[in-house]
Motif scaffolding. Structure first.
Motif, PDB file in Angstrom:
ATOM      1  N   LYS A   1      -0.003  -6.159  -2.407  1.00  0.00           N
ATOM      2  CA  LYS A   1       1.198  -5.727  -1.676  1.00  0.00           C
ATOM      3  C   LYS A   1       1.066  -5.831  -0.158  1.00  0.00           C
ATOM      4  O   LYS A   1       2.071  -5.816   0.549  1.00  0.00           O
ATOM      5  CB  LYS A   1       1.527  -4.271  -2.040  1.00  0.00           C
ATOM      6  CG  LYS A   1       2.019  -4.083  -3.468  1.00  0.00           C
ATOM      7  CD  LYS A   1       3.341  -4.823  -3.653  1.00  0.00           C
ATOM      8  CE  LYS A   1       4.029  -4.480  -4.958  1.00  0.00           C
ATOM      9  NZ  LYS A   1       5.018  -3.422  -4.830  1.00  0.00           N
TER      10      LYS A   1
ATOM     11  N   LYS B   1      -1.964  -9.947   8.609  1.00  0.00           N
ATOM     12  CA  LYS B   1      -0.812 -10.344   7.803  1.00  0.00           C
ATOM     13  C   LYS B   1      -0.571 -11.847   7.952  1.00  0.00           C
ATOM     14  O   LYS B   1      -0.366 -12.558   6.958  1.00  0.00           O
ATOM     15  CB  LYS B   1       0.417  -9.546   8.247  1.00  0.00           C
ATOM     16  CG  LYS B   1       1.641  -9.776   7.366  1.00  0.00           C
ATOM     17  CD  LYS B   1       2.858  -9.011   7.883  1.00  0.00           C
ATOM     18  CE  LYS B   1       4.117  -9.417   7.139  1.00  0.00           C
ATOM     19  NZ  LYS B   1       5.334  -8.862   7.771  1.00  0.00           N
TER      20      LYS B   1
ATOM     21  N   GLU C   1      -0.363 -14.325   4.795  1.00  0.00           N
ATOM     22  CA  GLU C   1       0.980 -14.392   4.222  1.00  0.00           C
ATOM     23  C   GLU C   1       1.374 -15.777   3.710  1.00  0.00           C
ATOM     24  O   GLU C   1       2.323 -15.881   2.928  1.00  0.00           O
ATOM     25  CB  GLU C   1       2.052 -13.783   5.141  1.00  0.00           C
ATOM     26  CG  GLU C   1       2.386 -14.547   6.354  1.00  0.00           C
ATOM     27  CD  GLU C   1       3.393 -13.786   7.236  1.00  0.00           C
ATOM     28  OE1 GLU C   1       4.000 -12.802   6.788  1.00  0.00           O
ATOM     29  OE2 GLU C   1       3.568 -14.210   8.384  1.00  0.00           O
TER      30      GLU C   1
ATOM     31  N   TYR D   1       0.194 -15.133   0.286  1.00  0.00           N
ATOM     32  CA  TYR D   1       0.911 -13.993  -0.319  1.00  0.00           C
ATOM     33  C   TYR D   1       2.157 -13.698   0.517  1.00  0.00           C
ATOM     34  O   TYR D   1       2.156 -12.807   1.358  1.00  0.00           O
ATOM     35  CB  TYR D   1       0.015 -12.753  -0.345  1.00  0.00           C
ATOM     36  CG  TYR D   1      -1.278 -12.930  -1.120  1.00  0.00           C
ATOM     37  CD1 TYR D   1      -1.316 -12.694  -2.498  1.00  0.00           C
ATOM     38  CD2 TYR D   1      -2.458 -13.321  -0.475  1.00  0.00           C
ATOM     39  CE1 TYR D   1      -2.506 -12.845  -3.215  1.00  0.00           C
ATOM     40  CE2 TYR D   1      -3.641 -13.480  -1.185  1.00  0.00           C
ATOM     41  CZ  TYR D   1      -3.664 -13.239  -2.545  1.00  0.00           C
ATOM     42  OH  TYR D   1      -4.828 -13.382  -3.253  1.00  0.00           O
ATOM     43  N   PRO D   2       3.227 -14.458   0.301  1.00  0.00           N
ATOM     44  CA  PRO D   2       4.367 -14.381   1.230  1.00  0.00           C
ATOM     45  C   PRO D   2       5.093 -13.032   1.251  1.00  0.00           C
ATOM     46  O   PRO D   2       5.832 -12.761   2.194  1.00  0.00           O
ATOM     47  CB  PRO D   2       5.300 -15.497   0.747  1.00  0.00           C
ATOM     48  CG  PRO D   2       4.803 -15.912  -0.585  1.00  0.00           C
ATOM     49  CD  PRO D   2       3.384 -15.490  -0.728  1.00  0.00           C
ATOM     50  N   THR D   3       4.889 -12.170   0.241  1.00  0.00           N
ATOM     51  CA  THR D   3       5.660 -10.908   0.231  1.00  0.00           C
ATOM     52  C   THR D   3       4.886  -9.719   0.799  1.00  0.00           C
ATOM     53  O   THR D   3       5.361  -8.590   0.737  1.00  0.00           O
ATOM     54  CB  THR D   3       6.103 -10.561  -1.206  1.00  0.00           C
ATOM     55  OG1 THR D   3       4.905 -10.404  -1.996  1.00  0.00           O
ATOM     56  CG2 THR D   3       6.979 -11.635  -1.807  1.00  0.00           C
ATOM     57  N   ILE D   4       3.700  -9.950   1.308  1.00  0.00           N
ATOM     58  CA  ILE D   4       2.909  -8.781   1.751  1.00  0.00           C
ATOM     59  C   ILE D   4       3.526  -8.086   2.971  1.00  0.00           C
ATOM     60  O   ILE D   4       4.225  -8.708   3.767  1.00  0.00           O
ATOM     61  CB  ILE D   4       1.430  -9.139   2.068  1.00  0.00           C
ATOM     62  CG1 ILE D   4       1.335 -10.256   3.110  1.00  0.00           C
ATOM     63  CG2 ILE D   4       0.682  -9.457   0.793  1.00  0.00           C
ATOM     64  CD1 ILE D   4      -0.111 -10.514   3.561  1.00  0.00           C
ATOM     65  N   ILE D   5       3.246  -6.803   3.054  1.00  0.00           N
ATOM     66  CA  ILE D   5       3.785  -5.999   4.154  1.00  0.00           C
ATOM     67  C   ILE D   5       2.658  -5.232   4.858  1.00  0.00           C
ATOM     68  O   ILE D   5       1.546  -5.110   4.346  1.00  0.00           O
ATOM     69  CB  ILE D   5       4.855  -4.988   3.672  1.00  0.00           C
ATOM     70  CG1 ILE D   5       4.220  -3.929   2.731  1.00  0.00           C
ATOM     71  CG2 ILE D   5       6.015  -5.707   2.985  1.00  0.00           C
ATOM     72  CD1 ILE D   5       5.116  -2.727   2.479  1.00  0.00           C
TER      73      ILE D   5
ATOM     74  N   ASP E   1       6.209  -2.903   8.762  1.00  0.00           N
ATOM     75  CA  ASP E   1       7.254  -3.138   7.763  1.00  0.00           C
ATOM     76  C   ASP E   1       7.659  -1.858   7.052  1.00  0.00           C
ATOM     77  O   ASP E   1       8.754  -1.739   6.521  1.00  0.00           O
ATOM     78  CB  ASP E   1       6.755  -4.151   6.719  1.00  0.00           C
ATOM     79  CG  ASP E   1       6.337  -5.461   7.359  1.00  0.00           C
ATOM     80  OD1 ASP E   1       7.181  -6.073   8.036  1.00  0.00           O
ATOM     81  OD2 ASP E   1       5.163  -5.860   7.195  1.00  0.00           O
TER      82      ASP E   1
END
Lengths: 360, 360
Positions: free
Chosen positions: B162, B195, B199, B202-206, B225
């Protein structure tokens, strides 16, 4: 349930050590011919109460009306509430005096006035005397104020004046045993003078004193009639530092899971923080601010404290243990380690619902 | 039940103030286009949870698996357990992931190995980053270690990375707002670099951050985020001292009965001590060690803090309030006074079972 099955920060009580501590005090009270009325505020535990009962104890002290209610349910019937009477709980107190022998504590005229108006069943009262702690109570020279309390008390025949109660809490700030002895002796001498003054009129009055350091350190408890220590049941690092106990007499630890290790800083992160241990700390013999010493757990209990290793900081649920490298290398993520608490009264209160008894 | 009926030390929560604090953060999150995931460790209360829900919050953070269980029972279904995974509770975690969306936190390879082996249901995980607090987590330069975690994580398709979670807890030691800002900016910049590095893969990481001082003081929350403050729901004297809130935003007090008065020392003895308030203290603006400020209670809540009056010492159940003489003369034995707590997280935890909500 055994230690190995612990998943979350839990109080582990070694009942063998508890029994040893109880025995020591029973013997000491016997030798000194004083009554032993243990204070149950430290453990607040039905089960520990039974250990006292098995050794013949039938009189206890507590620090609130709520706590008295708990122990009345457990068939304790002679209870001193060693906290000045909270007049907002008048109904609860009245209820208690119906069923068991209750001694209250008076530190202000307003309290005895309420007591006088409501007491329908025999109720004892002690007058709180401040011998130097300066928390609450009359100073020993306040004879007029003490007489005022007694005059009001006499207006209701159900009220029985029991004597003078004191807590030499300033012993907790003592730097060594000699200071504890000095506090004890000067305090008892003041109380004795008061007792002498009033015992012609009230021949059955007693002097009751309370603190664990005095009761542990003094061999000769001359001059007192009753002792009410509480902390001794588990002891802790603060008591050890004062000279009240040895490390081996500390009967309670907190078992905590190891969450991760930091090899660069020689630290363990544990699940165990202020909501489990309280924020009490001591300055240890190496000059470190310590929230607890560390022990290794084993099948029968725990080891001696690990040298050069201590709980250096805590937040709500986290604790950081500074380790000697040898100890650190032995411990794995997911292991349990034990913390010798700084102040067992607060720690036991916080973990009341999460306690394991061993060596039962 | 109203304030006047209180008999023992009790937490009093002004729900109007709580709602105000919640609204402020919802607005702030909206303006800054960050997700608001309040931390429920401060209140641990079903009822306060409902106040959040009414304002549209559906994602929360907690600090233990036990706390997650409590809120799952209250129908919360998107929960980040913002405490590194305690592998001794693997069974409990597994059970939770069956029913709701759980995000765990990883600070060591051993944790992700266990998670990999047991996860049968989708489970999120954050990697804990230490930006300077030095409690737990990888330092931002430990890319190899972070990649090791991700490699293990990838072995189980149910595990979803995540992003990076941090808690800038060192803001609690800041001396002023400027220091809080500095900590925030340098920490976020480190997290941003991480990030960016990950990213692509893992393009959805916050990035999710947590502390109340940063989230309260910074107007511009650029670079993050998600925010996970907890303490803001009640605030307290420590937060006020840091500049996170005004006194009027403090939403919780402890109502305590007055037991006696000492006119010579200008003191009140209250029923209220370490088992109700915790042992946290601040050095107040006058240089006093203070365990709480004092307020007067009224029908709708409480007054501003009384000048020259503070809780100067506490033991297990007793507190001593140093008073200005005018205030002392107004207060009677048996009255209630209010204490603005130093650290509301610990106080609310201690009085969980003894809480009164007003202005509901």
């Amino acid at each position: 349930m055994n230690i190995e099955s612990i998943k979350r920060p839990s109080l582990v009580i070694d009942t063998l050590k508890v029994n040893g501590n109880i025995q020591k005090f029973i013997k000491k009270a016997k030798v000194n011919k004083v009554l032993f009325r243990p204070h149950f505020k430290t453990h607040q535990s039905e089960r520990i109460g039974e250990l006292f009962r098995k050794q013949g104890i039938d009189k206890i002290a507590v620090s609130s009306i709520s706590m008295a209610k708990v122990f009345v349910k457990n068939a304790w019937s002679d209870i001193t509430i060693a906290f000045p009477f909270n007049i907002r709980e008048v109904r609860e107190l009245k209820q208690l005096t119906k069923f068991v022998r209750i001694n209250t504590l008076i530190s202000a005229p307003e309290q005895i006035v309420v007591l006088k108006n409501i007491s329908q069943f025999q109720t004892g009262f002690f007058i709180k005397i401040d011998t130097g702690m300066h928390r609450t109570g009359f100073e020993p020279f306040q004879i007029k104020e003490i007489e005022e309390i007694l005059t009001i008390g006499k207006m209701n025949k159900k009220l029985i004046f029991k004597g003078f109660l004191s807590h030499f809490g300033h012993t907790y700030q003592a730097q060594n045993k000699e200071q504890v002895e000095l506090i004890y002796k000067s305090s008892v001498s003041e109380l004795q003078k008061l007792k002498k003054k009033f015992e012609k009129q009230y021949p059955t009055i007693i002097i009751t004193i309370g603190d664990t350091p005095s009761c542990s350190i003094l061999k000769d408890l001359k001059g007192t009639d009753e002792i009410r220590p509480g902390n001794f049941v588990y002891y802790d690092l603060m008591q050890m530092k004062l000279g009240s106990c040895t490390e081996n007499e500390i009967a309670a630890i907190v078992a905590c899971p190891v969450i991760d290790k930091n090899l660069n800083r020689n630290e363990l992160l544990i699940y165990g923080g202020a909501v489990h241990l309280s924020k009490e700390y001591i300055i240890d013999s190496q000059g470190n601010k310590s929230f607890g010493s560390i022990v290794e757990l084993n099948e029968t209990g725990w080891s001696k404290s690990v040298r050069g290793t201590f709980l250096k900081s805590i937040s709500q649920e986290h604790g950081i243990v500074q380790c000697n490298p040898e100890f650190l290398s032995k411990i794995n993520v997911g292991d349990l380690i034990g913390i010798l608490p700084v102040h067992s009264c607060l720690t036991a209160h916080l973990l009341k619902e999460n306690t394991l008894f061993i060596n039962t």
